[in-house]
Design a protein around this motif. Structure first.
Motif, PDB file in Angstrom:
ATOM      1  N   HIS A  67       0.914  -1.081   0.042  1.00 15.87           N
ATOM      2  CA  HIS A  67       0.127  -0.008   0.035  1.00 15.87           C
ATOM      3  C   HIS A  67       0.970   1.180   0.043  1.00 15.87           C
ATOM      4  O   HIS A  67       1.877   1.104   0.543  1.00 15.87           O
ATOM      5  N   THR A  91      -2.220  -1.780  -5.108  1.00 12.53           N
ATOM      6  CA  THR A  91      -3.537  -1.805  -4.796  1.00 12.53           C
ATOM      7  C   THR A  91      -4.077  -0.938  -6.056  1.00 12.53           C
ATOM      8  O   THR A  91      -3.675  -0.268  -6.460  1.00 12.53           O
ATOM      9  N   SER A  93      -6.588   1.152  -5.808  1.00 12.71           N
ATOM     10  CA  SER A  93      -6.763   2.706  -5.553  1.00 12.71           C
ATOM     11  C   SER A  93      -5.333   3.232  -5.436  1.00 12.71           C
ATOM     12  O   SER A  93      -5.131   4.388  -5.699  1.00 12.71           O
ATOM     13  N   ALA A  96      -4.109   4.197  -8.984  1.00 11.81           N
ATOM     14  CA  ALA A  96      -4.862   5.344  -9.388  1.00 11.81           C
ATOM     15  C   ALA A  96      -3.921   6.632  -8.993  1.00 11.81           C
ATOM     16  O   ALA A  96      -3.701   7.767  -9.455  1.00 11.81           O
ATOM     17  N   ARG A  97      -3.459   6.455  -7.414  1.00 13.75           N
ATOM     18  CA  ARG A  97      -2.890   7.633  -7.086  1.00 13.75           C
ATOM     19  C   ARG A  97      -1.733   7.858  -7.602  1.00 13.75           C
ATOM     20  O   ARG A  97      -1.007   9.135  -7.607  1.00 13.75           O
ATOM     21  N   GLY A 140      -7.814   1.979   4.731  1.00 15.00           N
ATOM     22  CA  GLY A 140      -7.508   2.188   3.106  1.00 15.00           C
ATOM     23  C   GLY A 140      -7.277   0.576   2.863  1.00 15.00           C
ATOM     24  O   GLY A 140      -6.996  -0.210   3.588  1.00 15.00           O
ATOM     25  N   ASP A 141      -7.044   0.578   1.480  1.00 12.61           N
ATOM     26  CA  ASP A 141      -6.645  -0.748   0.736  1.00 12.61           C
ATOM     27  C   ASP A 141      -5.265  -1.254   1.083  1.00 12.61           C
ATOM     28  O   ASP A 141      -4.417  -0.468   0.968  1.00 12.61           O
TER      29      ASP A 141
END
Length: 263
Positions: A67, A91, A93, A96-97, A140-141
């Motif tokens: 993460h 992950t 997400s 994407a960040r 968070g993931d």
């Protein structure tokens, strides 16, 4: 049989070398001394320098990032290293960040790493829950990673990721034969949330190892930070009291020293 060379750099960060591949987990290369905020009133101070500097690390084919949003798994120096890595797997997400072509995996989804003259590596994300029930929107993931390639005799190489012991991580026992496991431990707690745990305790690890039954278990991410509540002495004591077929699987690595292991 494949020999895997593992260098535990500190915290969750390990360099994994095999069959021409050089993979890095959770890059943390900042010097000791800084306090990092994790959100919702939680924070931790880094207590130990990395055993190897980024400049001394050499080329990295891929980063396996459990993460991206906690400083004890990806810090500033680690983040600067990402563009030079051939591939970043994390992950959904987190990808994407991060952008930049990072590959995002949901639990039990897979991707492959391919390189000329080297075996194809299948990377499968394994479930994690980085805290008590219902805390995912806060923490968070997170994912772990199972790595499989031709030539493994005892099973996959598994990196647990930051997780408590729960049903999702127990699925590994039935879905992924494991030869070598890097387990994130430490029994993390924070003053603001009292007795709640955010990573596995040593007792959890004993139970999980008994279920998954990897040939070799390497504890990581139990030292170097103030928020770890169970240091090596506690983990050693718990495993010493475990049944022989669990106790004898544990292998401690000297931080910064490359060690050859089988998978």
């Amino acid at each position: 049989m494949t020999i895997v060379r593992v260098t535990h750099i500190g915290g969750p960060t390990a360099l994994i070398e095999f069959a021409g591949w050089r993979l890095l987990t959770d890059p943390t290369f900042d010097p000791a001394g800084r306090t990092y905020a994790f959100g919702w009133g939680t924070s931790s101070r880094k207590l130990a320098d990395p055993a190897i500097s980024p400049d001394a690390l050499g080329a990295v084919d891929a980063v396996l990032l459990t993460h991206d949003h906690h400083g004890d798994n990806l810090d500033d120096a680690g983040r600067k290293l990402l563009p030079s890595a051939g591939t970043v797997v994390t992950t959904v997400s987190g990808a994407a960040r991060l952008g930049g072509g990072a590959r995002g995996l949901a639990p039990w989804a897979s991707t492959t790493l391919e390189g000329e003259g080297r075996p194809t590596v299948e990377v499968t994300a394994t479930p994690c829950r980085h805290g008590p029930p219902l805390t995912r929107p806060i923490v968070g993931d997170v994912v772990g990673f199972g790595l499989r390639w031709t030539g493994q005799q005892h099973g996959a190489l598994w990196i647990s990721g930051d997780t408590v012991l729960y049903g999702g991580v127990r699925q590994v026992a039935g879905r992924l034969p494991v030869g070598l496991a890097l387990l994130h431990l430490g029994g993390v707690r924070f003053p603001v949330t009292g007795p709640l745990r955010y990573t596995m305790t040593a007792r959890d690890a004993v139970e999980l190892v008994g279920a998954v039954r990897p040939r070799t278990v390497v504890p990581v991410h139990y030292e170097g930070w103030k928020h770890f509540q169970e240091p090596r002495t506690v983990i050693e004591r718990e495993f010493a009291a475990a049944p022989d077929d669990v106790r004898d699987r544990v292998r401690w690595l000297r931080i910064g020293v490359p060690t050859d292991l089988e998978t």
